[in-house]
Each structure stands twice: as C-alpha cells, then as structure tokens.
Design a protein around this motif. Sequence first.
Motif, PDB file in Angstrom:
ATOM      1  N   LYS A 195      20.972  15.564  80.441  1.00 42.66           N
ATOM      2  CA  LYS A 195      20.125  16.608  81.024  1.00 42.66           C
ATOM      3  C   LYS A 195      20.058  16.507  82.549  1.00 42.66           C
ATOM      4  O   LYS A 195      19.999  17.525  83.245  1.00 42.66           O
ATOM      5  CB  LYS A 195      18.711  16.524  80.441  1.00 42.66           C
ATOM      6  CG  LYS A 195      18.618  16.903  78.975  1.00 42.66           C
ATOM      7  CD  LYS A 195      18.956  18.375  78.759  1.00 42.66           C
ATOM      8  CE  LYS A 195      18.761  18.790  77.326  1.00 42.66           C
ATOM      9  NZ  LYS A 195      19.093  20.234  77.100  1.00 42.66           N
ATOM     10  N   ALA A 196      20.073  15.272  83.068  1.00 38.65           N
ATOM     11  CA  ALA A 196      19.980  15.099  84.522  1.00 38.65           C
ATOM     12  C   ALA A 196      21.337  15.184  85.197  1.00 38.65           C
ATOM     13  O   ALA A 196      21.420  15.336  86.421  1.00 38.65           O
ATOM     14  CB  ALA A 196      19.317  13.758  84.846  1.00 38.65           C
ATOM     15  N   GLY A 197      22.419  15.031  84.419  1.00 36.74           N
ATOM     16  CA  GLY A 197      23.753  15.097  84.988  1.00 36.74           C
ATOM     17  C   GLY A 197      24.228  13.800  85.617  1.00 36.74           C
ATOM     18  O   GLY A 197      25.254  13.773  86.292  1.00 36.74           O
ATOM     19  N   THR A 198      23.502  12.727  85.418  1.00 41.62           N
ATOM     20  CA  THR A 198      23.918  11.430  85.961  1.00 41.62           C
ATOM     21  C   THR A 198      23.260  10.313  85.149  1.00 41.62           C
ATOM     22  O   THR A 198      22.171  10.485  84.600  1.00 41.62           O
ATOM     23  CB  THR A 198      23.519  11.275  87.436  1.00 41.62           C
ATOM     24  OG1 THR A 198      23.941   9.982  87.905  1.00 41.62           O
ATOM     25  CG2 THR A 198      22.018  11.385  87.628  1.00 41.62           C
ATOM     26  N   PHE A 199      23.953   9.168  85.091  1.00 45.27           N
ATOM     27  CA  PHE A 199      23.395   7.973  84.451  1.00 45.27           C
ATOM     28  C   PHE A 199      22.935   6.954  85.491  1.00 45.27           C
ATOM     29  O   PHE A 199      22.496   5.864  85.130  1.00 45.27           O
ATOM     30  CB  PHE A 199      24.426   7.324  83.519  1.00 45.27           C
ATOM     31  CG  PHE A 199      24.731   8.134  82.294  1.00 45.27           C
ATOM     32  CD1 PHE A 199      23.849   8.140  81.223  1.00 45.27           C
ATOM     33  CD2 PHE A 199      25.891   8.883  82.208  1.00 45.27           C
ATOM     34  CE1 PHE A 199      24.115   8.886  80.080  1.00 45.27           C
ATOM     35  CE2 PHE A 199      26.175   9.633  81.075  1.00 45.27           C
ATOM     36  CZ  PHE A 199      25.280   9.638  79.999  1.00 45.27           C
ATOM     37  N   ASP A 200      23.036   7.319  86.761  1.00 44.84           N
ATOM     38  CA  ASP A 200      22.691   6.389  87.825  1.00 44.84           C
ATOM     39  C   ASP A 200      21.171   6.222  87.909  1.00 44.84           C
ATOM     40  O   ASP A 200      20.440   7.185  88.161  1.00 44.84           O
ATOM     41  CB  ASP A 200      23.235   6.884  89.163  1.00 44.84           C
ATOM     42  CG  ASP A 200      23.042   5.861  90.264  1.00 44.84           C
ATOM     43  OD1 ASP A 200      22.006   5.916  90.948  1.00 44.84           O
ATOM     44  OD2 ASP A 200      23.915   4.992  90.425  1.00 44.84           O
ATOM     45  N   MET A 201      20.694   4.999  87.715  1.00 49.18           N
ATOM     46  CA  MET A 201      19.259   4.746  87.652  1.00 49.18           C
ATOM     47  C   MET A 201      18.587   4.927  89.011  1.00 49.18           C
ATOM     48  O   MET A 201      17.419   5.341  89.081  1.00 49.18           O
ATOM     49  CB  MET A 201      19.010   3.343  87.097  1.00 49.18           C
ATOM     50  CG  MET A 201      19.368   3.237  85.620  1.00 49.18           C
ATOM     51  SD  MET A 201      19.683   1.541  85.030  1.00 49.18           S
ATOM     52  CE  MET A 201      18.096   0.774  85.260  1.00 49.18           C
ATOM     53  N   VAL A 202      19.287   4.651  90.093  1.00 53.71           N
ATOM     54  CA  VAL A 202      18.703   4.818  91.420  1.00 53.71           C
ATOM     55  C   VAL A 202      18.508   6.301  91.724  1.00 53.71           C
ATOM     56  O   VAL A 202      17.447   6.727  92.200  1.00 53.71           O
ATOM     57  CB  VAL A 202      19.583   4.155  92.496  1.00 53.71           C
ATOM     58  CG1 VAL A 202      19.035   4.438  93.886  1.00 53.71           C
ATOM     59  CG2 VAL A 202      19.676   2.652  92.249  1.00 53.71           C
ATOM     60  N   ALA A 203      19.527   7.105  91.448  1.00 60.80           N
ATOM     61  CA  ALA A 203      19.413   8.549  91.679  1.00 60.80           C
ATOM     62  C   ALA A 203      18.335   9.164  90.797  1.00 60.80           C
ATOM     63  O   ALA A 203      17.550  10.015  91.248  1.00 60.80           O
ATOM     64  CB  ALA A 203      20.763   9.219  91.410  1.00 60.80           C
ATOM     65  N   LEU A 204      18.250   8.718  89.545  1.00 60.82           N
ATOM     66  CA  LEU A 204      17.244   9.248  88.630  1.00 60.82           C
ATOM     67  C   LEU A 204      15.830   8.858  89.081  1.00 60.82           C
ATOM     68  O   LEU A 204      14.901   9.663  89.007  1.00 60.82           O
ATOM     69  CB  LEU A 204      17.509   8.729  87.214  1.00 60.82           C
ATOM     70  CG  LEU A 204      18.736   9.321  86.503  1.00 60.82           C
ATOM     71  CD1 LEU A 204      19.085   8.505  85.270  1.00 60.82           C
ATOM     72  CD2 LEU A 204      18.479  10.778  86.114  1.00 60.82           C
ATOM     73  N   ALA A 205      15.685   7.627  89.554  1.00 62.06           N
ATOM     74  CA  ALA A 205      14.368   7.187  90.022  1.00 62.06           C
ATOM     75  C   ALA A 205      13.958   7.931  91.280  1.00 62.06           C
ATOM     76  O   ALA A 205      12.782   8.270  91.466  1.00 62.06           O
ATOM     77  CB  ALA A 205      14.381   5.681  90.268  1.00 62.06           C
ATOM     78  N   THR A 206      14.916   8.195  92.154  1.00 63.32           N
ATOM     79  CA  THR A 206      14.630   8.944  93.381  1.00 63.32           C
ATOM     80  C   THR A 206      14.198  10.369  93.050  1.00 63.32           C
ATOM     81  O   THR A 206      13.285  10.917  93.669  1.00 63.32           O
ATOM     82  CB  THR A 206      15.870   8.968  94.292  1.00 63.32           C
ATOM     83  OG1 THR A 206      16.265   7.627  94.583  1.00 63.32           O
ATOM     84  CG2 THR A 206      15.586   9.708  95.581  1.00 63.32           C
TER      85      THR A 206
END
Length: 517
Positions: A195-206
């Motif tokens: 749904k977010a288009g990324t699995f990167d935890m830093v980008a998701l947290a930001t």
Amino acid sequence: MQFLLALIVAGPLVGAAAALLPAPPGLRGNSPDQAVLRHGVTVTGVILLAAIVLALGFDHDRPSAMQATTDVSWIPALGVRIHLGVDGISLPLLLLTALLTFLCALYSYFKMPSGPSPKAFVALLLVLESGTLATFAVLDLVLFFLAFETVLIPMYFLIARWGGEGRRAASWKFVLYTLLGSVVMLLGLLLIGIKAGTFDMVALATDNGRGLTTTVQVVAVLAIGLGLAVKTPMWPLHSWLPDAHTAAPTVGSVLLAGVLLKMGTYGFVRIVLPIAPDGMRTFAPYLAAFAVAGIIYGSLACLALVRPGNKGDLKRLIAYSSVGHMGFVLLGIATMTPTGVNGALFANIAHGLITGLLFFLVGALKDRYGTADLDTLAGATGAALYGRAPRLGALLAFAAVASLGLPGLAGFWGEMLALFGAFDPAEGLSRPAFLTFMAIGGLGTLLTAAYLLLVVRRVCMGGPRPAGETPIADVQGYEVAAWSPLVALTVLAGLWPAVLLGLTDPAVQQLLAGGKP
C-alpha cells in the motif's frame, strides 16, 4: 563504520560455518570438543568487541539519526534492499545481544550442557546470534521478517537437543506458536509495503502513516501486533514460554529471556508506532489492558509456584515473572508517549541483564542440587545458600531485588517510567482508562516484590548445614567471569540511567513525530 555493522551481523554466520569444519591440528589441542567451544568464545568475543567499537564510534550528538548504514539493492523486482543502520533505539539492543551471547559461549566452554556434538551447539548459537543482531539492525520490512524468523530454528534445536525433561514438547510448542504468529505478521508487513509502495522502514517512519488509510493501518497493526505479541510474549499468548524456559539448557534460557523476547517489543517500537500511528492509537487501550493483565497474571502465577507444597520449578517461576516484566514494557509502548516508550526501552535492557543473570544463577543451582524444584531445594531447613554457598546466595538475592525494581538498580527506572507514561498518555487516548492501568501496574510491583522475597527466603535462608552433609561449591571462577558484567551493568544502569536514556530519548522523540513528552 558501515562495514563494521555488516561484520557484526554477518560475522556469526561465517563463524557458524567454520565451527562445522574440522579444527586445524594446531588449534585442536587435546580435545576437538574444547577446540570448537573455544572457537565459539573467540567468534562471539570478536563480535562483542566490534559492537563496542561501533558504540564508541557512534555519534552521540545525533542518536536519532541512522548511522553505520548500508543500503544496496537485493531484489529489485520487489523493491527489497539490504538496508542496515543503527540509532539510539537499536544500539543498546545490539550491545546486549553481543554481550549475552559472548557470556553464554564463555559459560558453555566450562559447563557445556549434555547433549549431541558441541560442533552443532556452537554453530546454532552463532546462527541465533546473527539472526538476533540482524533483527535489530535491518531497516527493510522483508529483511526484518527474515531475520525475525531466522532465530526460530536454532532455538528449537537448542531446546530439543540440549534441553531437559519435556524438551521435545516444549520445543514444538515454541516453534508452532511463533510460526503461526509470524505468518499473520508477514501479511501485515506485506500490506504496509504494498500500500505504501516501499518496504523501507526509514521512509515509512518518516511518512508517519500519511500514505496509509486508517483502515489499512488498523488491519496492519492487528496482524503485525499479533505476531509480535506472541514473541514478546503478551498474555494470553504466553503459554509457550514457561515450558520452553523449564526445558531449555541454561544458556538457552538466558538468550531466550535476555534477547529473543526483546525482538517482539522492538518490533512494536520500530514498526508499529511510527509507521501506523492511527492504527496503534486504535489498539493502544487494548494492548495496555492485556499488558496489565499479564503483569497481574505473571505475579499471581509466581506466588502460586513459590508456595510450599506446590512443587514449583524455579526456572518456571522466572519465566512467569518475565510475562509480568514484559507487561510493563508493553504498557509503556501503549501510552504512545516519549516517557512511556523510553521506559519500555529501558525496561527491555534491564530485563535482559537481570533475568539473564537469574537464569545463570538458577542453572548453577540446578547443577549443584540436581533440581530447580523449590520444595526440594527448601527441604526441612532450606537450601540455606547464605550458609552453604554465601557468594551464590548473595548473587541470587541481588538479582531478586534488582528484578523487583529496587531503586538504584536497573529494574527500577523502566517500570517507573512506564507507569509515569500511563499517568499522562498520548492525545486521543482515554486518561481515566490509563490511570486505571497505572494503578493495576502499581499493584503488580507489590506482588512482584512479594514472590521474589519469598524465593530469597526459601532458597537463601534456613538452618545451619547438618554435620556430615556434603558441602556444595560456591561461585567458581568461570561463573564470576560470566556473571560479573551483568551485575556491574545492572548497578551502572540503576545509578546512571542517563547513559541509556540519553541514547533512546532523541530517537524516540523523532520516532513519535512530536509526541507529547
């Protein structure tokens, strides 16, 4: 520094492969078994040294920033990257993992648990270390799941092959509970990533959940939270833990309580809180309710086990105490405040130090008496460790009062801050409900003190040693070496909590995106 973190994560895997190879003649000495155990001490010692160097090189002026990062593409079609990094939240857990694994390897060199080949034992110990370190270092949701699952197999075999009575049933229960929880967790992680288009935890947290609808967040938190709650373990998903601890060898219990339980609570802080805050806010009151239920349940179970005539196993009692202590961690997380989350992270480290020491001590007690049954240990006059083995008795009493949260020792600060967080929860959470949870948690601290003081009375106190009784050995040199760091750090964290809070607080403030202190 980025290569140092990669070495810390991957080094134990290389060491595990080397442990399975024949030892060179010059290193074999008189015993190939001792050679491979020495190899385990060496590898875990190198990893601990590397973790200390990483901590010394860490920029303490920027603990909220990811440092020593590695970010390379791994599976381009899925957008999965080998992304590693460490901040003020994960650094203490990395150090705790490296320290406890080294101390377990050192202890096993002198007191190898009975079972199959030491080669397999050392290899499994190193694979377990690598998976745990990776869990605290990876910054990709898919990699987090893989690292989270890596620890299951080595811990399963450590319990099943080197454990005590009931080890097969306990190991199967452990792996089935955690695997079922992990399947549900994987679905939640994939939902967020897709749904977010990324699995990167830093980008998701930001992004802080802005790219996810409330419905997606609620579903994701429910799925991920269930998997993490099993590993924590949260009441009523805890029933695998007492059996696993009772059957596991001493070092297995130390690592299970000291490190593996922290993976679940770390996942709540690293993934659920910053990535799906709206979903977390929906479930926070329920999480807090289960947390305080676990605090009371764990304490009452321990009080039942410590009563004379109930044939309570001391390892089982400490396992139930972990359910209560981890309840304080979950309560702190559920407040969604910097105070509560900092308390949860502090309690995580304190529990690892203190409960690791307790399991070492109970293992030593079982080696000397041949049992951890409280009724057998107490007997007619009590095990009376103060008179029979005064240093062992003093250490057991020290670990007990540290576990009950005596001010000045590490166990105090985390639980106190978790209760303070419940006193003033985040905006949008019901303050009357959390005040009720705080009061129930406060009652749990009294019950904790009750059962731990009863343990000290029954095991450490008693009549004088009868004439002609075979004396038991007091603390040995290798035990001093394995336990002293835990004692020292328990005192240091209790007297100087700013060392740990100075690392975690800036990172938590950023993670909560301006949450109310």
